[in-house]
Design an enzyme around this catalytic site. Structure first.
Site, PDB file in Angstrom:
ATOM      1  NE  ARG A  57      27.490  19.928  21.954  1.00 35.36           N
ATOM      2  CZ  ARG A  57      28.486  18.621  22.944  1.00 35.36           C
ATOM      3  NH1 ARG A  57      28.764  17.470  22.185  1.00 35.36           N
ATOM      4  NH2 ARG A  57      29.270  19.206  23.318  1.00 35.36           N
ATOM      5  CB  THR A  58      22.476  22.902  18.873  1.00 39.38           C
ATOM      6  OG1 THR A  58      22.357  21.763  19.525  1.00 39.38           O
ATOM      7  CG2 THR A  58      20.582  22.419  18.146  1.00 39.38           C
ATOM      8  CE  LYS A  85      24.189  46.689  15.720  1.00 38.03           C
ATOM      9  NZ  LYS A  85      24.618  46.478  14.246  1.00 38.03           N
ATOM     10  NE  ARG A 107      20.165  26.478  21.722  1.00 39.76           N
ATOM     11  CZ  ARG A 107      20.859  25.323  21.732  1.00 39.76           C
ATOM     12  NH1 ARG A 107      22.115  25.623  22.556  1.00 39.76           N
ATOM     13  NH2 ARG A 107      20.928  24.068  22.119  1.00 39.76           N
ATOM     14  CG  HIS A 135      17.272  20.791  22.535  1.00 46.23           C
ATOM     15  ND1 HIS A 135      16.748  21.042  20.721  1.00 46.23           N
ATOM     16  CD2 HIS A 135      18.449  21.041  22.730  1.00 46.23           C
ATOM     17  CE1 HIS A 135      18.661  21.477  20.549  1.00 46.23           C
ATOM     18  NE2 HIS A 135      19.221  21.035  21.695  1.00 46.23           N
TER      19      HIS A 135
HETATM   20  C1  NCD Z   1      21.041  20.633  25.884  1.00 44.96           C
HETATM   21  C2  NCD Z   1      21.157  22.662  25.379  1.00 44.96           C
HETATM   22  O1  NCD Z   1      21.643  23.812  25.441  1.00 44.96           O
HETATM   23  O2  NCD Z   1      19.879  22.699  25.519  1.00 44.96           O
HETATM   24  N1  NCD Z   1      22.852  21.003  24.222  1.00 44.96           N
HETATM   25  C3  NCD Z   1      22.820  20.734  23.378  1.00 44.96           C
HETATM   26  O3  NCD Z   1      22.160  20.834  23.442  1.00 44.96           O
HETATM   27  N2  NCD Z   1      23.496  19.916  22.822  1.00 44.96           N
HETATM   28  C4  NCD Z   1      21.936  21.247  26.782  1.00 44.96           C
HETATM   29  C5  NCD Z   1      22.696  21.567  27.727  1.00 44.96           C
HETATM   30  O4  NCD Z   1      23.227  22.709  27.342  1.00 44.96           O
HETATM   31  O5  NCD Z   1      23.068  21.077  28.550  1.00 44.96           O
END
Ligand code: NCD
Length: 311
Positions: A57-58, A85, A107, A135
């Site tokens: 999603r992100t 690696k 991330r 986040h």
């Molecule tokens: C979240 C995340 O990965 O921090 N989801 C997201 O970014 N849409 C929340 C989660 O993993 O529950």
């Protein structure tokens, strides 16, 4: 422009920055409804998505946002990357810098990794979620979604329900709400609260049912099984019984109150399927807003404001 070159956490953003991002996102949201959804704004700039933890999603949201602004969007994912690696974050940063990218979205499973990267690179860094820390773009898209749905942010009472102690979403949403004059209330069993919830700057409650009537937003968090050490509650059924959003609980909320969730959802645990798919759930609106808000973030960080295309 924004007051900082990076967005590593909500501390990097002033109330003015937040207002500017939300306002800019409005114009991009309009672009996203057109048949041709592309602007030339960031043509020639390179955005790298460095996702060293699973995410669909992100990552896709940032990728679509970059592409709609005509930036070259490059994905580095965990399995494809040299990190598996054994390459260190420092080497990855040096490699990215040598490719002269303009913005890195990172991330990482470790809190603080985006800050480390920002210190090692000249380009802007956006935190796309670091460990259990922050986040920030999720919080920004959540503010945007609340404002569109409820017409204001100031004075809203927002219950953030569930796994607060492992949630980077809560880590950014609590300070974000405070910056815009809303009241965050974290609602969870004590085993899912950080040891000093008061330092979060939120009100703290254990009983969801007691809070329902006073909330404008019920923001349900995913129970993060992968991050819990041992079982923090007796069973998932027990959790759903006390902390799950369902039709009976929704009926006790104000008629205009809304339900949100950052996804991915555990249907039947923190949210029932009928509520998740119902008309008071803004789960898909959040995803939709995510693209416009991330376009706004990239546009403002990369100096797009000078080109006069959107604002
Ligand atoms: C979240 C995340 O990965 O921090 N989801 C997201 O970014 N849409 C929340 C989660 O993993 O529950």
């Amino acid at each position: 422009m924004l007051s900082n070159k990076h967005i590593l956490g909500m501390d990097d953003l002033s109330a003015d920055d937040i207002a500017r991002i939300l306002e800019t996102a409005e114009s991009f949201a309009e672009v996203n409804t057109r048949r041709i959804k592309k602007l030339p704004t960031l043509r020639g700039l390179t955005v790298v998505n460095l996702f060293l933890e699973p995410s669909t999603r992100t990552r896709t949201s940032f990728e679509i946002a970059a592409k709609r602004l005509s930036a070259d969007a490059i994905n580095f994912s965990a399995s494809a990357s040299a990190t598996v690696k054994g390459e260190s974050l420092r080497d990855t940063a040096a490699t990215l810098a040598a490719m002269s990218c303009d913005l890195v979205v990172v991330r990482h499973k470790y809190a603080g990794a985006p800050r480390m990267l920002a210190e090692m690179m000249d380009c802007s860094v956006v935190n796309g979620g670091d460990g259990i820390h922050e986040h920030p773009t999720q919080a920004l898209l959540d503010l945007y979604t609340m404002k569109r749905a409820l017409g204001r942010l100031e004075g809203l009472r927002v219950g953030i329900v569930g796994d607060i102690s492992h949630s980077r979403v809560a880590g950014s949403l609590v300070p974000a709400l405070r910056k815009v004059g809303a009241t965050p209330v974290v609602i969870a069993p004590p085993t899912l609260l950080p040891s000093r919830p008061d330092v979060l700057g939120a009100e703290v409650a254990w009983d969801l049912d007691e809070q329902l009537a006073s909330l404008d937003v019920a923001y349900m968090l995913r129970v993060q099984m992968e991050r819990a050490d041992g079982m923090p509650f007796p069973s998932l059924r027990e959790y759903a019984r006390f902390y799950g959003m369902n039709a009976a609980r929704l009926a006790k909320m104000k008629p205009e109150a809304i339900v949100m969730h950052p996804g991915p959802m555990n249907r039947g645990v923190e949210i029932s399927a009928d509520v998740a798919d119902g008309d008071r759930s803004l789960v898909l609106t959040q995803v939709e807003s995510g693209v416009a808000v991330r376009m706004a973030v990239m546009y403002l960080l990369l100096g797009g404001a000078d080109s006069g295309v959107a604002a």
